[in-house]
Design an enzyme around this catalytic site. Sequence first.
Site, PDB file in Angstrom:
ATOM      1  N   VAL A 102       0.869  -1.176   0.000  1.00 27.68           N
ATOM      2  CA  VAL A 102       0.000   0.000   0.000  1.00 27.68           C
ATOM      3  C   VAL A 102       0.902   1.221   0.000  1.00 27.68           C
ATOM      4  CG1 VAL A 102      -1.777   1.293   1.252  1.00 27.68           C
ATOM      5  CG2 VAL A 102      -1.810  -1.217   1.283  1.00 27.68           C
ATOM      6  N   CYS A 103       0.542   2.220  -0.785  1.00 29.54           N
ATOM      7  CA  CYS A 103       1.253   3.491  -0.791  1.00 29.54           C
ATOM      8  C   CYS A 103       2.733   3.269  -1.136  1.00 29.54           C
ATOM      9  CB  CYS A 103       1.050   4.186   0.560  1.00 29.54           C
ATOM     10  SG  CYS A 103       1.401   5.958   0.592  1.00 29.54           S
ATOM     11  N   THR A 104       3.649   3.888  -0.403  1.00 29.46           N
ATOM     12  CA  THR A 104       5.074   3.788  -0.735  1.00 29.46           C
ATOM     13  C   THR A 104       5.686   2.456  -0.318  1.00 29.46           C
ATOM     14  OG1 THR A 104       5.634   4.946   1.324  1.00 29.46           O
ATOM     15  CG2 THR A 104       5.467   6.266  -0.689  1.00 29.46           C
TER      16      THR A 104
END
Length: 228
Positions: A102-104
């Site tokens: 998720v995300c970075t």
Amino acid sequence: MSTPLQIGFVIFPRVTQLDLTGPVQVFSSVPGAQVHLIWKRIEPVPSDSVLTLTPTTTFAECPQLDVICVPGGLGTDDLVNDEEVLAFLRRQAARAQYVTSVCTGSLVLGAAGLLRGYRAATHWTAMDFLTAFGAIPTPTRVCIDRNRITGGGVTAGIDFALTLVSLMLDRRTAEAIQLRIEYNPAPPFTSGSPDTAPAELVAMIRERIAPAQARRAEKMQQAAARLA
């Protein structure tokens, strides 16, 4: 289900808690699933907010996972050059059904060499860093490429988790979980994406995060060199 699904999240200092807690809430509603929070040691792990997280297992004691997930946050800038973390991800990914983020968190998967030739999503401010790891940046809420499933920034974690439940089990189960948690988003503004936010707001955010972006760029260059 004969054996429980084993779903694990790597947690780390300065993790963005919503990257983690949104999917954890979804996966915790999967019948019979076992959800693990994994770190090097059993000790309190500070998030990027007031919340402190407690691991449930260590890298050494973690069972083989069906799903390995790396959430994002500023702490990923350190993880991309942390060989202990990267080695754990490689070991788990070799036999996991799904390798996810998720995300970075996708930058960490990339630094582990797990996204070469795969399309991947990440936070909009980090999209340009994916190419250094051989990934194909894909600006979408949830990106599915074979068994690599990556979510966009922060709140996309819930979308990612529901999507994965539908793939692992079925749509009806995913929809039942969505209803249970009343995930029915109706944002008060349209500024949740650089594509729809006012240009001056996007410019303000870019200016505000410029020092952090410079630090991240340096860490990503180091990680890409290590991977090469």
